[in-house]
Design an enzyme around this catalytic site. Sequence first.
Site, PDB file in Angstrom:
ATOM      1  N   ARG A  43       3.288   5.376  -2.421  1.00  0.00           N
ATOM      2  CA  ARG A  43       3.217   6.318  -1.315  1.00  0.00           C
ATOM      3  C   ARG A  43       2.110   7.330  -1.595  1.00  0.00           C
ATOM      4  O   ARG A  43       1.932   7.772  -2.727  1.00  0.00           O
ATOM      5  CB  ARG A  43       4.547   7.051  -1.140  1.00  0.00           C
ATOM      6  CG  ARG A  43       5.702   6.159  -0.678  1.00  0.00           C
ATOM      7  CD  ARG A  43       5.506   5.698   0.759  1.00  0.00           C
ATOM      8  NE  ARG A  43       6.644   4.931   1.254  1.00  0.00           N
ATOM      9  CZ  ARG A  43       6.723   3.595   1.232  1.00  0.00           C
ATOM     10  NH1 ARG A  43       5.717   2.897   0.725  1.00  0.00           N
ATOM     11  NH2 ARG A  43       7.791   2.977   1.718  1.00  0.00           N
TER      12      ARG A  43
ATOM     13  N   GLU B 127      -3.601   9.809   2.401  1.00  0.00           N
ATOM     14  CA  GLU B 127      -3.200  10.803   3.396  1.00  0.00           C
ATOM     15  C   GLU B 127      -4.435  11.309   4.129  1.00  0.00           C
ATOM     16  O   GLU B 127      -5.311  11.884   3.484  1.00  0.00           O
ATOM     17  CB  GLU B 127      -2.478  11.983   2.732  1.00  0.00           C
ATOM     18  CG  GLU B 127      -1.072  11.680   2.291  1.00  0.00           C
ATOM     19  CD  GLU B 127      -0.352  12.912   1.758  1.00  0.00           C
ATOM     20  OE1 GLU B 127       0.845  13.045   2.017  1.00  0.00           O
ATOM     21  OE2 GLU B 127      -0.988  13.739   1.069  1.00  0.00           O
TER      22      GLU B 127
ATOM     23  N   HIS C 284      -3.380  -0.309   3.489  1.00  0.00           N
ATOM     24  CA  HIS C 284      -1.940  -0.577   3.393  1.00  0.00           C
ATOM     25  C   HIS C 284      -1.659  -2.077   3.558  1.00  0.00           C
ATOM     26  O   HIS C 284      -0.848  -2.492   4.391  1.00  0.00           O
ATOM     27  CB  HIS C 284      -1.202   0.233   4.465  1.00  0.00           C
ATOM     28  CG  HIS C 284       0.264   0.381   4.220  1.00  0.00           C
ATOM     29  ND1 HIS C 284       1.055   1.286   4.886  1.00  0.00           N
ATOM     30  CD2 HIS C 284       1.118  -0.269   3.380  1.00  0.00           C
ATOM     31  CE1 HIS C 284       2.299   1.200   4.493  1.00  0.00           C
ATOM     32  NE2 HIS C 284       2.368   0.254   3.562  1.00  0.00           N
TER      33      HIS C 284
END
Length: 316
Positions: free
Chosen positions: A227, A253, A274
Amino acid sequence: MSADVAERIVQGPVRARLARVADVHQIVDDFAHADLSQTEVLFTSWGCPPVTAEVLARAPRLRAIVHAAGSVKHHVTDAVWQRGIAVSSAASANAEPVAEFTLAAILFANKRVFDIARAYRDLRANADWDARYPGFGNYRRTIGVVGASRIGRRVIELLRPFDFEVLVSDPYLHEDLGARKVDLDELVAASDVVSLHAPDLPETRHMIDARRLAAMRDGATLINTARAALIDQDALTAELLTGRLFAVLDHTEPEFLPTHSPLYELPNVLVTPHIAGSLGGELARMADLALDELSRYARGLPFAHGIEPTTLSRSA
């Protein structure tokens, strides 16, 4: 599940096998207009809306949720657990491609494959790669695995055939995984590659901060297939701009970086959108595991991959 996910997962052999084990009524995108009065099992995947108390009130016969994907946190609410509904997840199936991606990233990082390929492309000629990348290679390197999650454990298993020293850091680990357990500070300082496999929790946010990045060895590689919140991305970007560290980032992010982000162009960074988790043909592995679970339920057997609510507080 969302319509596009249903189109990718519930197709061909999966649809045929699903029809053999259950009477199927397809619900796409939301529960708003669905008749749930006869529903005994929800077969879910990415894009499933929350199964709230209001939804459950319309599903008096619901006994189980079988999730053909990883985390159930996005749709399994407290109301589900309070009603005693059994929940299963295909997280272990989704862990496999992530672990494989991580293994490839580790091997390529130590061998400096991305850097040499880029330099070779620019030079269009051979060079003294040993001189350019002294000590590169995989023999007797130290690999640090942060988080003994399903994926972290599978990565440790995949590393066993290689001549690595493997370290692991996880405050909840109380068993021998064949890797030396150390605290996080020791791991980041001692590893040639640091690979993140911890969940996104308040206590793990920015666990890889400026201090720990500064403690990493010169030339070390940070891999994140977990993450984005685990890393202080501003601190990482500042460190990467110096060229001292390398990074393989499958999570950032925001999830898709703005066009002006320097991470796209830095020669010591590989950014992917991802893709480490299940995609393409790998979706069938999750569907197969979920169908196995549904078959077990139909035969009155407990789930092999059941989820306990007590473990959710420290899982992805």
